[in-house]
Design a protein around this motif. Structure first.
Motif, PDB file in Angstrom:
ATOM      1  N   CYS A 166    -140.778  82.092  -1.442  1.00 33.83           N
ATOM      2  CA  CYS A 166    -139.313  82.166  -1.492  1.00 33.83           C
ATOM      3  C   CYS A 166    -138.814  80.941  -2.246  1.00 33.83           C
ATOM      4  CB  CYS A 166    -138.721  82.206  -0.084  1.00 33.83           C
ATOM      5  SG  CYS A 166    -136.920  82.341  -0.040  1.00 33.83           S
ATOM      6  N   VAL A 170    -140.026  84.373   2.899  1.00 34.63           N
ATOM      7  CA  VAL A 170    -140.359  85.260   1.784  1.00 34.63           C
ATOM      8  C   VAL A 170    -139.060  85.724   1.133  1.00 34.63           C
ATOM      9  CG1 VAL A 170    -141.592  87.345   1.071  1.00 34.63           C
ATOM     10  CG2 VAL A 170    -142.400  86.037   3.046  1.00 34.63           C
ATOM     11  N   GLU A 224    -136.049  87.552  -0.175  1.00 34.99           N
ATOM     12  CA  GLU A 224    -135.480  88.821   0.236  1.00 34.99           C
ATOM     13  C   GLU A 224    -134.994  89.622  -0.972  1.00 34.99           C
ATOM     14  OE1 GLU A 224    -132.123  88.188   2.763  1.00 34.99           O
ATOM     15  OE2 GLU A 224    -130.876  87.366   1.165  1.00 34.99           O
ATOM     16  N   ARG A 275    -139.080  92.886   1.844  1.00 37.37           N
ATOM     17  CA  ARG A 275    -139.774  91.882   1.018  1.00 37.37           C
ATOM     18  C   ARG A 275    -140.604  92.520  -0.085  1.00 37.37           C
ATOM     19  NH1 ARG A 275    -136.030  89.974   4.177  1.00 37.37           N
ATOM     20  NH2 ARG A 275    -136.249  87.759   4.693  1.00 37.37           N
TER      21      ARG A 275
END
Length: 372
Positions: free
Chosen positions: A15, A51, A53, A104
């Motif tokens: 991310c 993670v 989005e 994700r």
């Protein structure tokens, strides 16, 4: 993709740091992304768990810079993390896992589409994401899909994942190592679909000759012909991922088989059949599932181990019992983790092995181990 002037992602994390900071401020972190030990203060993002989005690209806005795009090697490590740490998580319910993973993986597909990734390396990422998604949906089952997770959204995301992967295959001139397996998963997930069968039959002969596709074609043929004994005999032999793909059709196939048995055996006075026979014929997980199946369709029982086929009693209301599919799906993991199944090739999958995709100087996401 080749020939496109697209940037190459350079984000080293699952991310981007800017998104982590933004979602921290806006209190939009998912529970699975929060760093441990934040009980007394505002939630903080864990860089090793957060993670990226999914966000729908806004019309009229410029595409994200390379610093916001994860390169294929980071995307592959993200898939490994979602398969190994999230999908197999014991600390979250299955609906929560499914909702998180679906979102994700949408972001993973979008990152690939927005950058100049090669077909071979893109295929590896898409294969891992799709395999994990199929397993997560199978574990959720039809009962769970009617809960907090939208069943239509799940199906749409699986079909879109198949579409992205199969387009990637079509754009590449080479056969990919796991292409036969994932084409077979496409047919099994769409079991009985004339369009899916047509598309598979248009694949190159060398691909259709692979064991995985031959088996999927045999399953589809048995399903179309209503050959119950052959269908469930083949379903027992399918590997785990193929079993996950076809699981959504098992309940319907059992209902069709029970309807045929009813037409053949029903009499005015009733004719009995051992439930053990049905357990074997329909690959049920025991006598309790056979009893549940019969009672759900209005068929009376004679004691604990026999069903009575009485004319006029059979009825179909709502969805057929899903069953736990221990025999047909769950036990086929055989002690392996989902990550091992998702990222490991079966011996009969390999058709032609192109040069292994490279991610240049890209390293693993910080804090993640990409080793299998």
């Amino acid at each position: 993709m080749p020939g496109c002037e697209l940037p190459r992602g350079i984000c080293p994390d699952m991310c981007p740091a800017a998104e982590r900071a933004e979602r921290e401020r806006e209190r939009r972190l998912h529970r699975l992304e929060v760093a441990p030990g934040c009980r007394g203060g505002p939630p903080r993002a864990d860089p090793q768990r957060a993670v990226k989005e999914y966000r729908r690209p806004a019309a009229g806005k410029p595409p994200p810079p390379p610093s916001q795009l994860r390169p294929p090697c980071v995307l592959l490590a993200t898939v490994r993390y979602l398969a190994g740490q999230v999908a197999d998580s014991a600390g979250a319910c299955r609906t929560e896992v499914a909702s998180f993973v679906v979102d994700r993986f949408r972001a993973v597909r979008l990152d690939l589409a927005l950058q100049g990734a090669g077909d071979a390396e893109a295929a590896v990422v898409l294969e891992g994401a799709l395999a994990t998604l199929l397993a997560v949906v199978a574990r959720l089952g039809p009962d769970g899909a009617r809960g907090p997770v939208d069943a239509a959204l799940l199906q749409t995301q699986v079909q879109e994942s198949f579409g992205s992967l199969r387009r990637c295959y079509a754009q590449s001139g080479d056969l990919h190592p796991r292409q036969a397996t994932f084409q077979s998963l496409f047919l099994l997930y769409n079991l009985g679909s004339t369009e899916a069968l047509r598309e598979v039959l248009q694949l190159p002969a060398a691909l259709r000759a692979c064991p995985a596709l031959r088996m999927a074609l045999a399953v589809d043929s048995a399903f179309r012909e209503g050959n119950t004994a052959r269908l469930f005999r083949l379903l027992r032999t399918l590997p785990y991922l193929q079993s996950c793909a076809v699981q959504g059709h098992v309940g319907h196939a059992r209902r069709l088989a029970l309807a045929r048995l009813t037409r053949a055996l029903s009499t005015p006075k009733g004719q009995t059949l051992p439930l053990g026979f049905m357990v074997h014929l329909l690959a049920l997980d025991g006598l309790h599932e056979a009893r549940d199946l019969c009672q759900a369709h209005g068929l009376p029982l004679d004691g604990e181990e026999r069903v009575v086929f009485l004319r006029g009693r059979y009825a179909e209301e709502g969805l057929p019992p899903a069953g736990s599919c221990q025999v047909l799906v769950v036990r086929k993991l055989q002690g392996r983790t989902l990550e091992e199944v998702v990222m490991t090739e079966e011996q009969d999958e390999v058709v032609h092995r192109p040069v292994s995709p490279s991610c240049g100087r890209c390293t693993s996401p910080r804090g993640l181990d990409q080793s299998s």
